[in-house]
Design a protein around this motif. Structure first.
Motif, PDB file in Angstrom:
ATOM      1  N   LEU A   1      -0.156  -4.746 -12.382  1.00 34.05           N
ATOM      2  CA  LEU A   1      -0.032  -3.377 -12.362  1.00 34.05           C
ATOM      3  C   LEU A   1      -0.101  -2.942 -10.939  1.00 34.05           C
ATOM      4  CD1 LEU A   1      -3.291  -2.840 -14.868  1.00 34.05           C
ATOM      5  CD2 LEU A   1      -0.809  -2.988 -15.311  1.00 34.05           C
ATOM      6  N   TYR A   2       0.661  -1.867 -10.603  1.00 38.35           N
ATOM      7  CA  TYR A   2       0.672  -1.212  -9.513  1.00 38.35           C
ATOM      8  C   TYR A   2       0.210   0.205  -9.512  1.00 38.35           C
ATOM      9  CZ  TYR A   2       4.297  -4.924  -9.214  1.00 38.35           C
ATOM     10  OH  TYR A   2       5.114  -6.208  -9.119  1.00 38.35           O
ATOM     11  N   PHE A   3      -0.512   0.691  -8.322  1.00 41.70           N
ATOM     12  CA  PHE A   3      -1.283   1.687  -8.227  1.00 41.70           C
ATOM     13  C   PHE A   3      -0.913   2.612  -7.118  1.00 41.70           C
ATOM     14  CE2 PHE A   3      -3.770  -0.507 -11.624  1.00 41.70           C
ATOM     15  CZ  PHE A   3      -3.791   0.526 -12.643  1.00 41.70           C
TER      16      PHE A   3
ATOM     17  N   VAL B   1       0.274   4.541  -3.758  1.00 45.30           N
ATOM     18  CA  VAL B   1       1.397   4.376  -3.026  1.00 45.30           C
ATOM     19  C   VAL B   1       2.139   3.171  -3.380  1.00 45.30           C
ATOM     20  CG1 VAL B   1       0.230   3.381  -1.049  1.00 45.30           C
ATOM     21  CG2 VAL B   1       2.249   4.673  -0.431  1.00 45.30           C
ATOM     22  N   ILE B   2       1.359   1.887  -3.881  1.00 44.91           N
ATOM     23  CA  ILE B   2       1.943   0.847  -4.159  1.00 44.91           C
ATOM     24  C   ILE B   2       3.016   0.767  -5.197  1.00 44.91           C
ATOM     25  CG2 ILE B   2       1.589  -1.683  -4.989  1.00 44.91           C
ATOM     26  CD1 ILE B   2       0.358  -1.362  -2.286  1.00 44.91           C
ATOM     27  N   ALA B   3       2.631   1.723  -6.169  1.00 45.68           N
ATOM     28  CA  ALA B   3       3.958   1.797  -7.336  1.00 45.68           C
ATOM     29  C   ALA B   3       4.974   2.707  -6.581  1.00 45.68           C
ATOM     30  CB  ALA B   3       3.111   2.857  -8.510  1.00 45.68           C
ATOM     31  N   ASP B   4       4.935   3.370  -5.674  1.00 41.35           N
ATOM     32  CA  ASP B   4       6.086   4.011  -5.210  1.00 41.35           C
ATOM     33  C   ASP B   4       6.899   3.021  -4.394  1.00 41.35           C
ATOM     34  OD1 ASP B   4       5.163   6.531  -5.821  1.00 41.35           O
ATOM     35  OD2 ASP B   4       4.906   7.361  -3.990  1.00 41.35           O
ATOM     36  N   ILE B   5       6.239   1.847  -3.867  1.00 45.89           N
ATOM     37  CA  ILE B   5       7.060   1.073  -3.151  1.00 45.89           C
ATOM     38  C   ILE B   5       7.729   0.293  -4.004  1.00 45.89           C
ATOM     39  CG2 ILE B   5       6.657  -1.004  -1.553  1.00 45.89           C
ATOM     40  CD1 ILE B   5       4.209   0.444  -0.323  1.00 45.89           C
ATOM     41  N   THR B   6       6.976  -0.376  -5.106  1.00 46.97           N
ATOM     42  CA  THR B   6       7.655  -1.137  -6.222  1.00 46.97           C
ATOM     43  C   THR B   6       8.651  -0.403  -6.908  1.00 46.97           C
ATOM     44  OG1 THR B   6       5.770  -0.971  -7.575  1.00 46.97           O
ATOM     45  CG2 THR B   6       5.712  -2.869  -6.076  1.00 46.97           C
ATOM     46  N   GLY B   7       8.515   0.984  -6.944  1.00 52.04           N
ATOM     47  CA  GLY B   7       9.194   1.693  -8.188  1.00 52.04           C
ATOM     48  C   GLY B   7       8.825   1.513  -9.582  1.00 52.04           C
ATOM     49  N   LYS B   8       7.755   0.978  -9.822  1.00 54.82           N
ATOM     50  CA  LYS B   8       7.303   0.696 -11.117  1.00 54.82           C
ATOM     51  C   LYS B   8       5.840   0.565 -11.310  1.00 54.82           C
ATOM     52  CE  LYS B   8       9.263  -3.563 -10.601  1.00 54.82           C
ATOM     53  NZ  LYS B   8      10.200  -4.959 -11.181  1.00 54.82           N
TER      54      LYS B   8
ATOM     55  N   GLU C   1       4.195  -1.492 -13.624  1.00 57.11           N
ATOM     56  CA  GLU C   1       3.900  -2.980 -13.858  1.00 57.11           C
ATOM     57  C   GLU C   1       4.986  -3.933 -14.182  1.00 57.11           C
ATOM     58  OE1 GLU C   1       2.059  -1.510 -18.028  1.00 57.11           O
ATOM     59  OE2 GLU C   1       3.054  -3.500 -18.388  1.00 57.11           O
ATOM     60  N   ASP C   2       4.482  -5.189 -13.908  1.00 60.25           N
ATOM     61  CA  ASP C   2       5.556  -6.309 -14.291  1.00 60.25           C
ATOM     62  C   ASP C   2       4.772  -7.416 -15.081  1.00 60.25           C
ATOM     63  OD1 ASP C   2       8.052  -6.431 -12.861  1.00 60.25           O
ATOM     64  OD2 ASP C   2       7.100  -6.276 -10.938  1.00 60.25           O
ATOM     65  N   SER C   3       5.785  -8.535 -15.370  1.00 63.41           N
ATOM     66  CA  SER C   3       5.141  -9.608 -15.721  1.00 63.41           C
ATOM     67  C   SER C   3       5.647 -10.758 -15.088  1.00 63.41           C
ATOM     68  CB  SER C   3       5.675  -9.470 -17.482  1.00 63.41           C
ATOM     69  OG  SER C   3       4.753  -8.546 -17.981  1.00 63.41           O
ATOM     70  N   PHE C   4       5.011 -11.952 -14.998  1.00 64.23           N
ATOM     71  CA  PHE C   4       5.433 -12.994 -14.255  1.00 64.23           C
ATOM     72  C   PHE C   4       4.971 -14.157 -14.988  1.00 64.23           C
ATOM     73  CE2 PHE C   4       5.413  -9.905 -11.052  1.00 64.23           C
ATOM     74  CZ  PHE C   4       6.869  -9.847 -10.609  1.00 64.23           C
TER      75      PHE C   4
ATOM     76  N   GLU D   1      -4.877 -10.103 -15.948  1.00 68.99           N
ATOM     77  CA  GLU D   1      -4.307  -8.851 -15.446  1.00 68.99           C
ATOM     78  C   GLU D   1      -4.542  -8.440 -14.167  1.00 68.99           C
ATOM     79  OE1 GLU D   1      -4.364  -5.093 -18.143  1.00 68.99           O
ATOM     80  OE2 GLU D   1      -5.939  -4.610 -16.592  1.00 68.99           O
ATOM     81  N   VAL D   2      -3.680  -8.486 -13.304  1.00 70.50           N
ATOM     82  CA  VAL D   2      -3.687  -8.608 -11.952  1.00 70.50           C
ATOM     83  C   VAL D   2      -3.303  -6.965 -11.552  1.00 70.50           C
ATOM     84  CG1 VAL D   2      -2.759  -9.505  -9.623  1.00 70.50           C
ATOM     85  CG2 VAL D   2      -3.113 -10.836 -11.655  1.00 70.50           C
ATOM     86  N   ALA D   3      -4.044  -6.456 -10.189  1.00 69.27           N
ATOM     87  CA  ALA D   3      -3.554  -5.195  -9.981  1.00 69.27           C
ATOM     88  C   ALA D   3      -3.731  -5.200  -8.521  1.00 69.27           C
ATOM     89  CB  ALA D   3      -4.464  -4.085 -10.544  1.00 69.27           C
ATOM     90  N   LEU D   4      -2.670  -4.356  -7.932  1.00 63.47           N
ATOM     91  CA  LEU D   4      -2.476  -4.093  -6.472  1.00 63.47           C
ATOM     92  C   LEU D   4      -3.175  -2.988  -6.248  1.00 63.47           C
ATOM     93  CD1 LEU D   4      -0.542  -6.670  -6.738  1.00 63.47           C
ATOM     94  CD2 LEU D   4       0.802  -5.629  -4.673  1.00 63.47           C
TER      95      LEU D   4
END
Lengths: 145, 77
Positions: free
Chosen positions: B6-8, B10-17, B19-22, B67-70
């Protein structure tokens, strides 16, 4: 234990605060309530004025961190018996309130100190982010001072 | 090892989304190496990592379905 809700969508209005005050009438052994309200400021950043804040939160972690903060405060201040915390998510306009903390206990001194410490812990530990939005819809991610 | 990321803020602005799955990363460090390569602005950003809503260090080894979050610096209140 019942899961507490700490997040509220939109601003915290006076009727919400009033409800929490009225609820305490049931506990006649309480002698003091300390209340903190955080209000959105119309800060000027560069040449633009903040029109609203858009709050986002990692909701599941907010619950855990708020619970931890309550435990820290209840363990440290033995006179404190009840803690109520609400934080806004979504849009809150300048002038409206986005944080409500109410600490209830037997006497004034511990409730006052505990209230101040609770607010500081919320700012430090709770995963909430503010986006300061200007009238032209441009924005800046906020930093806590 | 499947993880959700999960991105929150300003980080979500940088990744442009948001959430992701890996499935290809064993540790927080592996994941961050990949993300910082893909999104160079992350290298200049301050953030913490949580796994299942608890703050963890880079050495942390994932379990399946973590569930990982930045988390950029908090700014509530």
């Amino acid at each position: 234990m019942e899961k507490k809700e700490y997040l509220i969508h939109g601003p915290i209005k006076s009727n919400t605060v009033a409800k929490y005050i009225d609820l305490q009438e049931k506990d006649q052994s309480l002698g003091a309530h300390s209340i903190f309200l955080g209000q959105v400021r119309n800060d000027i950043i560069g040449e633009k004025e903040v029109f609203k804040i858009e709050y986002s939160a990692y909701e599941e972690m907010v619950g855990k961190e708020m619970q931890n903060i309550e435990n820290i405060i209840l363990n440290k201040y033995k006179d404190v018996r009840k803690i109520h915390i609400l934080h806004s998510t979504g849009d809150v306009k300048a002038g409206e309130n986005s944080l409500f903390v109410m600490i209830s206990g037997g006497h004034r001194i511990e409730t006052r100190t505990a209230c101040s410490e609770t607010v500081d812990l919320i700012k430090e530990k709770v995963p909430v982010w503010k986006k300061e939005v200007f009238k032209d819809e441009s924005y800046k991610w906020g930093k806590n001072s | 090892m499947n993880i959700k990321v999960l991105y929150f803020g300003v980080i979500a602005d940088i990744t442009g989304k948001q959430e992701d799955s890996f499935s290809e990363f064993a540790s927080v460090k592996n994941l961050l190496n990949f993300l910082e390569n893909r999104f160079p602005d992350l290298k200049r950003s301050k953030y913490q990592i949580s796994v299942n809503q608890e703050i963890k260090k880079e050495e942390f080894i994932f379990n399946n379905n973590d569930e990982v979050a930045l988390l950029p610096p908090f700014s509530g209140g």
